[in-house]
Motif scaffolding. Structure first.
Motif, PDB file in Angstrom:
ATOM      1  N   LEU A   1       9.986  29.422  32.443  1.00 56.28           N
ATOM      2  CA  LEU A   1       8.739  29.101  31.978  1.00 56.28           C
ATOM      3  C   LEU A   1       7.742  28.448  32.880  1.00 56.28           C
ATOM      4  O   LEU A   1       8.039  27.805  33.567  1.00 56.28           O
ATOM      5  N   GLU A   2       6.687  29.436  33.195  1.00 57.08           N
ATOM      6  CA  GLU A   2       5.664  29.150  33.965  1.00 57.08           C
ATOM      7  C   GLU A   2       4.303  28.880  33.444  1.00 57.08           C
ATOM      8  O   GLU A   2       3.890  29.666  32.543  1.00 57.08           O
ATOM      9  N   LEU A   3       3.663  27.632  33.473  1.00 56.03           N
ATOM     10  CA  LEU A   3       2.317  27.458  32.959  1.00 56.03           C
ATOM     11  C   LEU A   3       1.385  27.533  34.069  1.00 56.03           C
ATOM     12  O   LEU A   3       1.679  26.966  35.307  1.00 56.03           O
ATOM     13  N   TYR A   4       0.415  28.458  34.044  1.00 55.53           N
ATOM     14  CA  TYR A   4      -0.477  28.761  35.263  1.00 55.53           C
ATOM     15  C   TYR A   4      -1.333  27.751  35.724  1.00 55.53           C
ATOM     16  O   TYR A   4      -1.741  27.734  36.723  1.00 55.53           O
ATOM     17  N   TYR A   5      -1.601  26.781  34.901  1.00 54.07           N
ATOM     18  CA  TYR A   5      -2.376  25.484  35.573  1.00 54.07           C
ATOM     19  C   TYR A   5      -1.541  24.650  36.363  1.00 54.07           C
ATOM     20  O   TYR A   5      -1.916  23.502  36.844  1.00 54.07           O
ATOM     21  N   LYS A 138      -5.951  36.470  18.646  1.00 51.25           N
ATOM     22  CA  LYS A 138      -4.649  35.866  19.007  1.00 51.25           C
ATOM     23  C   LYS A 138      -5.199  34.428  19.664  1.00 51.25           C
ATOM     24  O   LYS A 138      -5.947  34.528  20.775  1.00 51.25           O
ATOM     25  N   ARG A 139      -4.724  33.361  19.159  1.00 48.46           N
ATOM     26  CA  ARG A 139      -4.918  31.939  19.855  1.00 48.46           C
ATOM     27  C   ARG A 139      -3.482  31.787  20.551  1.00 48.46           C
ATOM     28  O   ARG A 139      -2.614  31.409  20.019  1.00 48.46           O
ATOM     29  N   GLU A 140      -3.933  31.215  21.997  1.00 47.92           N
ATOM     30  CA  GLU A 140      -2.763  30.940  22.886  1.00 47.92           C
ATOM     31  C   GLU A 140      -3.229  29.491  23.123  1.00 47.92           C
ATOM     32  O   GLU A 140      -4.089  29.072  23.720  1.00 47.92           O
ATOM     33  N   THR A 141      -2.016  28.603  22.746  1.00 45.30           N
ATOM     34  CA  THR A 141      -2.275  26.956  23.246  1.00 45.30           C
ATOM     35  C   THR A 141      -1.167  26.705  23.974  1.00 45.30           C
ATOM     36  O   THR A 141      -0.084  26.906  23.857  1.00 45.30           O
ATOM     37  N   GLY A 145      -0.687  16.764  24.736  1.00 41.53           N
ATOM     38  CA  GLY A 145      -1.616  15.849  24.825  1.00 41.53           C
ATOM     39  C   GLY A 145      -2.961  15.959  25.396  1.00 41.53           C
ATOM     40  O   GLY A 145      -3.491  16.919  24.939  1.00 41.53           O
ATOM     41  N   PRO A 146      -3.440  15.324  26.270  1.00 45.53           N
ATOM     42  CA  PRO A 146      -4.859  15.585  26.880  1.00 45.53           C
ATOM     43  C   PRO A 146      -5.016  17.021  27.696  1.00 45.53           C
ATOM     44  O   PRO A 146      -6.210  17.417  27.592  1.00 45.53           O
ATOM     45  N   ASN A 147      -4.122  17.289  28.125  1.00 52.20           N
ATOM     46  CA  ASN A 147      -4.070  18.677  28.792  1.00 52.20           C
ATOM     47  C   ASN A 147      -3.599  19.937  28.080  1.00 52.20           C
ATOM     48  O   ASN A 147      -2.697  20.477  28.035  1.00 52.20           O
ATOM     49  N   VAL A 148      -4.406  20.315  27.127  1.00 55.89           N
ATOM     50  CA  VAL A 148      -4.327  21.152  25.989  1.00 55.89           C
ATOM     51  C   VAL A 148      -5.197  22.198  26.218  1.00 55.89           C
ATOM     52  O   VAL A 148      -6.460  22.136  26.394  1.00 55.89           O
ATOM     53  N   ASN A 190       9.384  25.612  23.343  1.00 57.16           N
ATOM     54  CA  ASN A 190      10.050  24.787  24.373  1.00 57.16           C
ATOM     55  C   ASN A 190       8.945  23.516  24.778  1.00 57.16           C
ATOM     56  O   ASN A 190       8.965  22.914  25.746  1.00 57.16           O
ATOM     57  N   LYS A 191       8.204  23.313  23.793  1.00 53.30           N
ATOM     58  CA  LYS A 191       7.398  22.117  23.510  1.00 53.30           C
ATOM     59  C   LYS A 191       6.389  22.373  24.694  1.00 53.30           C
ATOM     60  O   LYS A 191       5.622  21.391  25.187  1.00 53.30           O
ATOM     61  N   LYS A 192       5.995  23.693  24.815  1.00 58.93           N
ATOM     62  CA  LYS A 192       4.967  23.912  25.996  1.00 58.93           C
ATOM     63  C   LYS A 192       3.747  24.936  25.762  1.00 58.93           C
ATOM     64  O   LYS A 192       2.900  24.554  25.988  1.00 58.93           O
TER      65      LYS A 192
END
Length: 263
Positions: A1-5, A138-141, A145-148, A190-192
């Motif tokens: 699982l990779e978050l681009y930021y 489509k809404r991707e979240t 916390g503050p980094n949403v 995965n809480k991500k």
């Protein structure tokens, strides 16, 4: 699982490792069989604007100087059964003394090849409406916390009315989902990250002012249960036919094949 930021960090939720060969030298081509049984695959593969969830096989040949690594992606789909509770959606929306409409969708949960059926009722119309459409958003979240981060993507725009409606008019809605690239709704993976879908009803008046109302719907991937059951029934029918045919031939070995077919 990779978050681009957060590209430097990869979050693993499933990891299985098997040694295929002892330390030594390769002098010729070799084939190594392997098997991972009962692998848990809790989430669907997904590639979005800010997140990527992937399953892959990685083969690694460890060497003294640098390793040889080869990866192959595997696409995972999560199949669901039909929801037992699937109530319709009914809502009223409007502007006081100007506009009052009531809209209804036949269900709140749709599979990815489903058809959205609904109606729009105009109870009060005192503004000049020029155009009405329904959008799939489509809404991707991603993040916590503050980094949403929220990313909205308009998947489809479907015009349902062109011209001014009158009081008491009813506009039907029939939107086929099969033609669009959709994924199932994903909640807190995965809480991500999460992926949600909304039906956005948009009205535009002659002065280009926009009035809209959003309603969340749940999308799910339908398991191919019917085809499996039909193939299973066909297999049973074939076995019965073969059994009956062999039994008939044993009784009357000299009977022509054509008569067998007529029986």
């Amino acid at each position: 699982l990779e978050l681009y930021y957060d590209r430097g960090n990869h979050h693993e939720f499933v990891s299985l490792v098997k040694d295929l060969a002892r330390p030594g030298e390769f002098t010729q081509s070799q084939t190594f069989d392997f098997e991972f049984t009962h692998v848990e695959k809790p989430y669907e593969s997904y590639t979005g604007q800010n997140v990527k969830l992937r399953y892959f096989l990685r083969a690694t040949v460890s060497r003294r100087l640098n390793d040889v690594v080869k990866e192959m992606d595997i696409v995972v789909h999560t199949l669901s059964t039909y929801p037992e509770l699937n109530s319709s959606i009914k809502m009223e929306v409007g502007i006081e003394d100007c506009l009052h409409i009531e809209f209804e969708y036949n269900k709140s949960k749709y599979h990815l090849k489903d058809v959205i059926v609904g109606k729009i009722y105009f109870l009060l119309v005192r503004i000049k409406i020029k155009h009405m459409e329904i959008d799939i958003i489509k809404r991707e979240t991603t993040g916590t916390g503050p980094n949403v981060y929220h990313e909205n993507d308009t998947i489809a725009k479907y015009e349902i009315m062109d011209g001014a409606p009158v009081r008491g008019e009813s506009i039907p809605i029939r939107l086929f989902l099969a033609g669009y690239e959709l994924t199932p709704t994903m909640r807190d993976i995965n809480k991500k990250f999460s992926v949600r879908y909304y039906l956005n009803l948009v009205l535009i008046d002659e002065e280009e002012r926009r009035y809209f109302k959003q309603q969340e719907v749940v999308l799910w991937r339908k398991g191919d249960i019917v085809r499996k059951s039909m193939s299973h029934q066909a297999a049973i029918a074939s076995q019965r036919f073969e059994g009956t045919s062999s039994h008939t031939e044993a009784k009357t070995p000299s009977q022509p094949a054509e008569n067998n077919g007529r029986q």
